[in-house]
Design an enzyme around this catalytic site. Sequence first.
Site, short mmCIF file in Angstrom:
data_model
loop_
_atom_site.label_atom_id
_atom_site.label_comp_id
_atom_site.label_asym_id
_atom_site.label_seq_id
_atom_site.Cartn_x
_atom_site.Cartn_y
_atom_site.Cartn_z
N HIS A 121 -35.33 31.54 19.08
CA HIS A 121 -36.72 31.85 19.15
C HIS A 121 -37.50 31.41 20.38
O HIS A 121 -38.71 31.98 20.69
CB HIS A 121 -37.46 31.38 17.64
CG HIS A 121 -37.74 29.89 17.71
ND1 HIS A 121 -36.94 29.02 17.50
CD2 HIS A 121 -38.84 29.15 18.01
CE1 HIS A 121 -37.34 27.66 17.69
NE2 HIS A 121 -38.62 27.92 17.84
N HIS A 137 -31.96 26.38 23.19
CA HIS A 137 -33.24 26.51 23.69
C HIS A 137 -33.31 25.99 25.26
O HIS A 137 -34.17 26.74 25.98
CB HIS A 137 -34.45 25.65 22.71
CG HIS A 137 -34.50 25.91 21.33
ND1 HIS A 137 -34.12 27.26 20.92
CD2 HIS A 137 -34.62 25.31 20.31
CE1 HIS A 137 -34.34 27.26 19.62
NE2 HIS A 137 -34.47 26.10 19.28
N LYS A 186 -37.00 14.15 19.00
CA LYS A 186 -37.85 14.01 17.74
C LYS A 186 -38.51 12.64 17.67
O LYS A 186 -38.13 11.72 18.23
CB LYS A 186 -37.00 14.18 16.56
CG LYS A 186 -36.54 15.62 16.58
CD LYS A 186 -36.20 16.06 14.95
CE LYS A 186 -35.76 17.33 15.20
NZ LYS A 186 -36.71 18.67 15.45
#
Length: 531
Positions: free
Chosen positions: A205, A267, A367
């Site tokens: 994405h 990504h 994260k």
Amino acid sequence: MSQSAVVENPLLEGLPRDRAVDPFAMVILGAHGDLTKRKLLPALYALYIDGLLPRTFAIVGMSRTVMNDEEFRKSMKDAIQKYSPDLKFEEETWERFAATLYYLPSNFVDNGSFEGLATLLETLKESHGTGGNHVFYMSTPPSLYEPIITQLSAAKLVSKKKVSEKPWQRVIVEKPFGHDLPSSLALDDHIHHVLNEHQVYRIDHYLGKETVQNIMVLRFANGMFEPLWNRNHVDHVQITIAETLGVEGRGPYYEEAGCLRDMIQNHMLQLVSLVAMEPPTSLESESTRDEKAKVLSALRTIQQADVDLCAVRGQYGEGYIQGEKVLGYRQEDRVAPDSATETYAALKLNIDNWRWADVPFYVRSGKRLAKSLTEIAIHFKKAPYNLFQGMTGLKAGQKTGDDELSPNVLVLKIQPDEGISLKFATKQPGATTQIRWLNMDFNYGTAFGVRSPSAYERLIHDCLLGDATLFSRTDSVETSWRFIEPVLEAWDLAKSKKGPQPRFPNYSAGSWGPAEADELIASTGHAWRRL
Ligand code: BG6
């Protein structure tokens, strides 16, 4: 059913139809999952209200949950209103869209439900004028990809088609595409038994984000950047994908994946290839994908013995995010209390070709970092000689000379700020010459004043058009797995308790990651940007 049951889209009246989508039926496998609710249905609905879907189409949801068409429509309506509050929602428009939604419960392994699907698609061909064009969106756990492909083939819903053959059949595959190199090759093998490569759309994405697509426009539609975009002028490149989020209830998936598989293999390496590729000869999809593949194959192999010199991993402990106390990774739901899974990864990459020889690319992702932010920073070489010694605002005792000069930095801001900024030196107004470094900023929101379509809108639309440019091709996926394999192997040993255990947690939630990441880049004379 009669033709009158066809649901036409009146929003299409008067709109330019330069990139027209054929009538179609999309089957979403895993339609009760989070991705469908948060991204896929909102994207399809946004395409509908923007007039980008054809006059006639249908959408079929499949998942384990037992419900009927009406219940599915209701749950999708709730999801769109909850997760996409920015979308213009009008009851009348929704009702027309909802009439295209159907649902079929399935556990994905029993072939009865695929025979049922074949019958439903045949009916929809008549009732909704789908033309028999079918796209199957795999949004299930990856372990179901192979059984689903087998079932689709057995039900004669997919087979090898020629490039422009109609009706067409396409399959969209969500990441992760495999767990490592062997499993990704095995999955590809399985898919290629049944489908040709041009029918397979592996979604990443990141490639659908407006700001990521703008990388190519910035580089190849402007004359001034490309002459500088090489080892003669670029000192190094830093790419950061930072998230304040933790694992958000995805403990079991993340325990298996870790940051290297979740973000770097896909990504991050896609961003590297867009920044480093040569200009393609055309915008035809294979031309762009060829250039990206060449970059990935020029990545210098990391030798097993050098993993610690080129890669750093981290795992967050408890800490504070925006003033709120948050748990450490090992305390998250369904995560092992002694987990060795990395939630942070930083790598030093080298691209062995003429354009990039000796220019390090530093990439980091994690994260529970201090900020959510994605950017690509191109650090240019400093001016060769400092004419302005003592005029750069150094404090007493600080060294003067060439070290005073800061480099120019071009930052491609991917999210949440979307834009470009260029750091450059300027004279501070006044009677004496004093140098200050400022940013020249371009911001998408203020420049265009329109909503940027979501990545999924762009990618689903492209797939419906048969344009695979922004999807990952089989060779790139394979090369990316091959590249990270030595690091994966070394880190997986620790995860399986067969190798030395890392000293985790090694960064606090809300910080910028482990100190070792600073050392990684300091060893080649650089420092991470302070964001
Ligand atoms: C997904 C990862 O692919 O990308 C997630 O599985 C991650 O772990 C997400 O949070 C980040 O995407 P974005 O678009 O929010 O930057």
